[in-house]
Enzyme design. Structure first.
Site, short mmCIF file in Angstrom:
data_model
loop_
_atom_site.label_atom_id
_atom_site.label_comp_id
_atom_site.label_asym_id
_atom_site.label_seq_id
_atom_site.Cartn_x
_atom_site.Cartn_y
_atom_site.Cartn_z
N SER A 157 0.85 -1.19 0.00
CA SER A 157 0.00 0.00 0.00
C SER A 157 0.88 1.24 0.00
O SER A 157 1.98 1.23 0.59
CB SER A 157 -0.90 0.02 1.24
OG SER A 157 -1.62 1.24 1.32
N TYR A 164 -1.91 -0.39 10.05
CA TYR A 164 -1.98 -0.70 8.63
C TYR A 164 -0.70 -0.24 7.93
O TYR A 164 -0.08 -1.00 7.17
CB TYR A 164 -3.20 -0.03 8.00
CG TYR A 164 -3.44 -0.42 6.56
CD1 TYR A 164 -3.93 -1.69 6.25
CD2 TYR A 164 -3.16 0.45 5.52
CE1 TYR A 164 -4.14 -2.07 4.94
CE2 TYR A 164 -3.38 0.09 4.20
CZ TYR A 164 -3.87 -1.17 3.91
OH TYR A 164 -4.08 -1.55 2.62
#
Length: 267
Positions: free
Chosen positions: A129, A142
């Site tokens: 990501s 995350y």
């Protein structure tokens, strides 16, 4: 002979888009899902696999090899989101998150590498990501899990290159998928010191996903990586400003970059 592709998390979102795109390009695609029997509209086979359970990983990979005799490409796509103030995220949820987003892909790679060494070829694509390139407020876990996977990929590339195996990262920005519904959201606690700022940030994060790009962009990017004889270490896919944010982090003083992020999240 068509190349055999394994995509973890292939029942929805980015994984499904990649699988459908490659299927229509003539690849032999196998996706995975924790509950494949619940998925009725997949154009490629789905095999039961939970990246948190090494036994299911071994069973799924053995099944594919028994059918096709090989695995050419593994796309580590399965992952989950998590949000919340670090102080208020239960530690067990942090560990569950890393089991899926970090240790899960590692277990998949460990399970498939012996077959790729035997073939003297293979490609592993880890879906990370853009959030993994920076610490984002209320997305600390995350960012950490995706950033850790990026670094592991850098190291693994060098370890397996002599076996004819390529490993790379592809980092998406915000895409219009159902990831927000599957996230663990730490609750917005009434009276918490973070109530207002986290509540506002959570809405912003969900809006970004809803307004995200078409996941077919990721599918095309992955296809182009597969067609590359010597893939790069890192790829980024997403809106210009999301990708440019990585460049800004590299060139700006830390506190200036932090201020930009805080203004964006209205902190």
């Amino acid at each position: 002979m068509s190349k055999v592709v394994l995509i973890t998390g292939g029942s929805s979102g980015i994984g499904k888009s990649i699988g459908e795109f490659l299927h229509h390009k003539g690849f032999i695609v196998y996706g995975t899902s924790r509950n494949p029997d619940r998925v009725l509209n997949s154009v490629f086979p789905l095999i039961a696999l939970d990246v948190r359970n090494p036994d299911t990983i071994a069973t799924a990979i053995s099944k594919i090899i028994s059918i096709t005799g090989k695995i050419d490409i593994v796309i580590n796509n399965a992952g989950v989101g998590i949000t919340g103030p670090l102080e208020e995220i239960p530690t067990i949820e942090m560990k569950n998150h890393f089991d899926t987003n970090f240790f899960g892909p590692i277990e998949v790679m460990k399970a498939v590498l012996p077959q790729m060494r035997k073939q003297k070829s293979g490609l592993i694509i880890n879906v990370t990501s853009i959030a993994g390139y920076m610490g984002l407020p209320y997305r600390s876990m995350y960012s950490a899990s995706k950033g850790a996977l990026e670094i592991v990929t850098e190291a693994l590339r060098m370890e397996v290159k002599s076996f004819g195996i390529h490993v790379t990262n592809v980092a998406p920005g915000d895409f219009a998928t159902n990831i927000a519904s599957g996230r663990y959201h730490a609750p917005v606690i009434k009276g918490s010191s973070y109530e207002e700022t986290y509540g506002n940030s959570l809405k912003t994060m969900n809006d970004h996903v809803d307004e995200g790009s078409n996941p077919n962009q990721m599918a095309e990017a992955v296809y182009n990586i597969i067609q590359t004889s010597n893939p790069k270490i890192h790829y980024k896919v997403g809106a210009f400003m999301q990708k440019f944010s990585i460049v800004l982090k590299r060139i700006l003083p830390d506190k200036m970059y932090e201020k930009i992020l805080m203004n964006h999240y209205k902190l």
